[in-house]
Design an enzyme around this catalytic site. Sequence first.
Site, PDB file in Angstrom:
ATOM      1  NE  ARG A  77      22.007 -90.011  64.803  1.00 61.61           N
ATOM      2  CZ  ARG A  77      22.672 -90.991  64.205  1.00 61.61           C
ATOM      3  NH1 ARG A  77      23.952 -91.161  64.426  1.00 61.61           N
ATOM      4  NH2 ARG A  77      22.083 -91.815  63.366  1.00 61.61           N
TER       5      ARG A  77
ATOM      6  CG  HIS B 258      29.069 -95.634  64.386  1.00 64.55           C
ATOM      7  ND1 HIS B 258      28.806 -94.615  63.498  1.00 64.55           N
ATOM      8  CD2 HIS B 258      28.764 -95.143  65.611  1.00 64.55           C
ATOM      9  CE1 HIS B 258      28.369 -93.546  64.161  1.00 64.55           C
ATOM     10  NE2 HIS B 258      28.328 -93.837  65.452  1.00 64.55           N
TER      11      HIS B 258
ATOM     12  CE1 TYR C  96      29.619 -93.664  69.625  1.00 62.37           C
ATOM     13  CE2 TYR C  96      28.151 -91.889  70.268  1.00 62.37           C
ATOM     14  CZ  TYR C  96      28.464 -92.940  69.433  1.00 62.37           C
ATOM     15  OH  TYR C  96      27.622 -93.267  68.402  1.00 62.37           O
TER      16      TYR C  96
ATOM     17  CE1 TYR D 221      24.954 -89.146  69.881  1.00 66.93           C
ATOM     18  CE2 TYR D 221      24.792 -91.521  70.217  1.00 66.93           C
ATOM     19  CZ  TYR D 221      25.187 -90.436  69.448  1.00 66.93           C
ATOM     20  OH  TYR D 221      25.816 -90.658  68.249  1.00 66.93           O
TER      21      TYR D 221
ATOM     22  CG  HIS E 133      23.768 -95.051  66.111  1.00 68.30           C
ATOM     23  ND1 HIS E 133      23.296 -94.009  66.876  1.00 68.30           N
ATOM     24  CD2 HIS E 133      25.072 -94.774  65.885  1.00 68.30           C
ATOM     25  CE1 HIS E 133      24.264 -93.143  67.084  1.00 68.30           C
ATOM     26  NE2 HIS E 133      25.361 -93.578  66.514  1.00 68.30           N
TER      27      HIS E 133
END
Lengths: 238, 234
Positions: free
Chosen positions: A154, A159, A105, A144, A157
């Site tokens: 995770r 959001h 991120y 990640y 995905h």
Amino acid sequence: MQDVIGYRPEDAGATPSLFADYRSTVRRSPQRELIRIPYTLSEVTGPAGCWERLMGTALADLTTQHRDAPLGQRIIVSGRVLDENARPVPNTVVEIWQANAAGRYIHIRDQWDAPIDPNFTGAGRAITDAEGRYRFVTIRPGAYPWGNHRNAWRPAHIHLSLLGPAFATRLVTQLYFPDDPLIEIDPIANAVPMPYRNRLVARFDIATTVPNWALGYLFDIILKGRAQTPFEDHDHAH
Amino acid sequence: MHTESPDLETRNVAPRQDNLDPALFGQTPSQTVGPYFHYGLPWKGAADLVGASEMGARPDLFPAEHYVLAVAREHPAPLGEVVELRGRVLDGEGQAVVDAMVEIWQANANGRYASPSDPRDEVPLDPNFIGFGRTATDATGVWRFRTIRPGRVPGPGNSLQAPHVAVSVFGRGLLTRLATRIYFEDGEGNDTDPVLAAVPAERRATLIAHRDPGGAWVRDIVLQGADETAFFAL
């Protein structure tokens, strides 16, 4: 004379606020039962038709926000926003944010040792059309690791955040990909009971896929629908 | 077999149970906003419903060249009394929640919602007020809005609700949106408000903001524990 028609309660697929495998929920989820309140204008209204003034212009292509193209696999994520009576929700905002192709991120608190992509931010927003459709062009995010437990990863995905027509329809959720084995062992996805967890798994679609350009995924988002009458309350909805 | 499949270019993958399965049609389940929403959701000015400050955003949490959200814009001041509304978000151990997001939705000073679902054309809209706000909590778990004090809005039957702001709370560790309200300590009609009346008397204080010596309205949001905020089932 201001009795309003409320919204239906959550259905059987609702996510609980406490799911101990997702450890952050243990000290952050309410312990008292949620309080049922009468529906009023405050819960059935919401901002509408002012998205540009509020949130700025739409930004539905996440691959052209910087000087060069981002790394990773270009994908299309498209679908409809509907209510649970299967009616389209037009002119509503869909905001998304995600990691880059390496699972990183663009956020200083993300310490995962994967490269930043200077050409990818990972944030976008779109407004649904008259049929409730939205369409994003982005990069398939990477999986990640995270600190929930030893060897926690995770699944890839995206959001999503939606306001819908009312305060009552506010939704924040996550989209997963159909070929990802990590969904099955992810505490956040697993907070949703089966089979409803599969509502969060997008569908690969050859008709949405653009030849020589991008793979296509479909993901419909279903918001709460209106109750049938002003007097349909939580006890009698089913 | 030397003939090509007639559907080679259009055939799709075998269905598995997924988002589009008709047997699963129903409300999309909620998931957490996670800890990394700051570059995607709270824009500069999202928490200032009155002026053009940059309240609400956390540009300190990501590089400036990755700011792609809206920018604050000058606009005429809305009608009504300007108020600052603030508080902390606290977890079950009394720790500040530094990665929460708080949103508000409220009526204008006349008690009218800027929404097609508020049909009362006789109550004027304010062209300079939408009534939606959003903010990330800061490094000490504090959220803060600059807004106007809302007018009263009708409730069920012939009731009139006390002035209030509808509140949503999101965060890492919150799998669902938590919905609540904030009222004003001196608000007209607090004692007859139909939503406050639905909250057990001993918990009503968790929804009422107090005025601090500086004039701001203050109400902490407590996610869990003895002083847990009254959250609503919608």
